[in-house]
Design an enzyme around this catalytic site. Structure first.
Site, PDB file in Angstrom:
ATOM      1  N   SER A 187       0.805  -1.224   0.000  1.00 53.07           N
ATOM      2  CA  SER A 187       0.000   0.000   0.000  1.00 53.07           C
ATOM      3  C   SER A 187       0.835   1.269   0.000  1.00 53.07           C
ATOM      4  CB  SER A 187      -0.935   0.015   1.214  1.00 53.07           C
ATOM      5  OG  SER A 187      -1.888  -1.000   1.138  1.00 53.07           O
TER       6      SER A 187
ATOM      7  N   HIS B 288      -2.249  -9.458  -0.350  1.00 54.55           N
ATOM      8  CA  HIS B 288      -2.661  -8.697  -1.519  1.00 54.55           C
ATOM      9  C   HIS B 288      -2.540  -9.575  -2.761  1.00 54.55           C
ATOM     10  CE1 HIS B 288      -1.185  -4.764   0.626  1.00 54.55           C
ATOM     11  NE2 HIS B 288      -2.181  -5.356   1.266  1.00 54.55           N
TER      12      HIS B 288
ATOM     13  N   HIS C   7      -7.534  -8.981   4.851  1.00 54.54           N
ATOM     14  CA  HIS C   7      -6.397  -9.668   5.457  1.00 54.54           C
ATOM     15  C   HIS C   7      -6.852 -10.679   6.512  1.00 54.54           C
ATOM     16  CE1 HIS C   7      -2.958  -7.807   3.601  1.00 54.54           C
ATOM     17  NE2 HIS C   7      -3.307  -6.577   3.949  1.00 54.54           N
TER      18      HIS C   7
END
Length: 500
Positions: free
Chosen positions: A111, A463, A331
């Site tokens: 991120s 991710h 997550h």
């Protein structure tokens, strides 16, 4: 004369084609008439090419195309629909692009550099924020000094615009930090390693930029990194700063405003005359499903307050708004909190659209990356997005009453993950992994605490590297088209605020 003849001929051909289509056997179908209505709307749409006074960048962290689809169905089913036909507020925006999210050294992104790319126009190194990729080295503070990039916030502040940041994550977390911070490690939120004398932790950088007049408003979580270890906050939690700095006290003593709960949030003066810092949790703010409105504001609440504050600036503003906990729920492998935070994000976007004008405000809605989420098949229309997969019915819209069974004879949920804490394989006492799928029930899988089944066992789901969608409206929004690199977002924003 020739042009007039050609135009008349083209119009005649169009009318003839429309007349011919009216005789098609499908012409009476709602799908057909809806398609024609959408075409007419697109044909009448004209791009806005003037300068953008304001820019709002909405980022739902981890809200890739699959996650967004799950939220769409959930929102639609809450609204009494089958779900698939629902349209989230930003999905009606006229301009759309796909965005490549990889980092310069990572196929699957983090991120920090993805948000940094949007705020500087340069793709970056995994786990770093706003450092030039040619020289930045993750976790090496010596690589910072020569590689610090100029942010969009700094650029527009110099041009007289106000700048705000809103996040449901810690305000020092990766995505909000990319608006103002430059660091070799996104985890240096409240301190830096010994020997890094030329580096500053992320919280300090935020305060520095607020003192310098670059950042005017910041709402989010993360009080721990603004208070020293010997100070207890309003909720009875200790600060974590090791240097003894109390940035909350410093902020108020310098004439700034501070809020830490709903009561103090509602008491803020939003006339834009003094900087505002709102820190509503020790760490991340609550998931929307768990939030007590009497204790802390929602993302929509913060969005409305931020725009009300920033709109007082005659030169306009830049505002980044992050739904940070969509990412965290993914997550955790918990689809329920993923989509409930996703719905709140959609409400925040709707509020931002309502409070601004298309003529002078560029609104961008996107994500920094996707997750390893998957939508299982073959489920019939209206299968509960958080529940088990029902079979496709024969000749009717809604699903049948029969559950789809896997090869092991057991049902499965609509949503699953490629990896994560909900893995069927569990670690045994001897360190090996074994296990088999449970006989799932609708009651079990629709419990808010249920973790969707995952293939690969991991303590935290990861991710993925897939493209994400971008929706836009307002000045220069038409420049978003096709498949673009993530750093291109900055370039459109920068052009929009400086266009003649």
């Amino acid at each position: 004369m020739q042009r007039m003849v050609l135009a008349t001929t083209a119009m005649a051909l169009t009318l003839a084609a429309a007349s011919a289509q009216d005789t098609l056997p499908q012409a009476g179908s709602q799908w057909y008439t809806d398609g024609e209505a959408t075409l007419a709307a697109m044909l009448s749409h004209q791009p806005i090419v003037g300068r953008a006074k304001n820019v709002i960048l909405f980022v739902a962290d981890g809200n890739g195309i699959a996650t967004n689809y799950a939220t769409r169905l959930y929102a639609g089913q809450l609204d009494g629909k089958l779900g698939e036909e629902h349209v989230l507020p930003y999905e009606a925006f006229p301009n759309l692009a796909l965005v490549k999210t990889y980092n310069v050294n990572a196929q699957t992104p983090d991120s920090a550099p993805t948000a940094g790319a949007m705020n500087t126009g340069v793709k970056q190194v995994f786990n770093t924020i706003n450092l030039a990729p040619e020289g930045a080295i993750h976790d090496d503070c010596a690589s910072e000094a020569a590689n610090r990039l100029k942010t969009f916030a700094e650029i527009v502040s110099e041009a007289g615009k106000a700048v705000g940041i809103v996040s449901t994550a810690r305000i020092t977390h990766a995505t909000p930090a990319a608006v103002y911070a430059k660091t070799a490690n996104r985890n240096w939120e409240g301190d830096v390693p010994e020997g890094c004398t030329d580096s500053k932790d992320i919280a300090t950088q935020l305060i520095d930029q607020m003192n310098a007049g670059v950042i005017d408003l910041a709402f989010g979580g993360g009080r721990r990194y603004f208070l020293p270890a010997d100070v207890t906050d309003g909720e009875g939690k200790k600060g974590r700063r090791k240097d003894g700095q109390n940035y909350v006290d410093a902020m108020t003593k310098a004439g700034g405003q501070y809020a830490w709960n709903t009561e103090t949030f509602k008491a803020l003066n939003l006339d834009g005359s003094t900087p505002v810092l709102g820190l509503f949790e020790d760490s991340h703010m609550k998931y929307e499903a768990d939030r007590d409105p009497a204790e802390e504001p929602s993302l929509e609440d913060m969005t409305r307050a931020a725009i009300s504050y920033l709109a007082n600036n005659e030169g306009g503003f830049y505002l980044e708004i992050e739904a940070g906990r969509v990412d965290h729920a993914n997550h955790d492998g918990n689809a329920y909190r993923t989509v409930t935070d996703g719905v709140e994000f959609a409400e925040a976007v709707a509020a931002g659209d309502e409070l601004t004008a298309d003529e002078d405000t560029l609104i961008i809605v996107t994500a920094d990356h996707e997750h390893a989420i998957a939508l299982n098949g073959y489920c019939g229309r209206g299968s509960p997005i958080l529940g088990l997969c029902y079979d496709v019915a024969k000749g009717q819209l809604k699903h049948s009453d029969e559950l789809v069974l896997a090869a092991d004879g057991k049902p499965y949920t609509v949503i699953g993950y490629l990896n994560g804490p909900g893995a069927v394989l569990k670690q045994q006492e001897d360190g090996t992994y074994s296990g088999e799928r449970a006989e799932l029930t609708q009651e079990e899988v629709t419990d808010p605490e249920y973790l969707q089944e995952a293939l690969i066992p991991m303590s935290s789901e990861s991710h993925s590297g897939e493209d994400v969608a971008l929706y836009a409206k307002g000045p220069m929004a038409h420049l978003f088209d096709g498949t673009v690199e993530q750093n291109y977002i900055f370039h459109v924003m920068n052009h929009a605020v400086s266009a003649d």
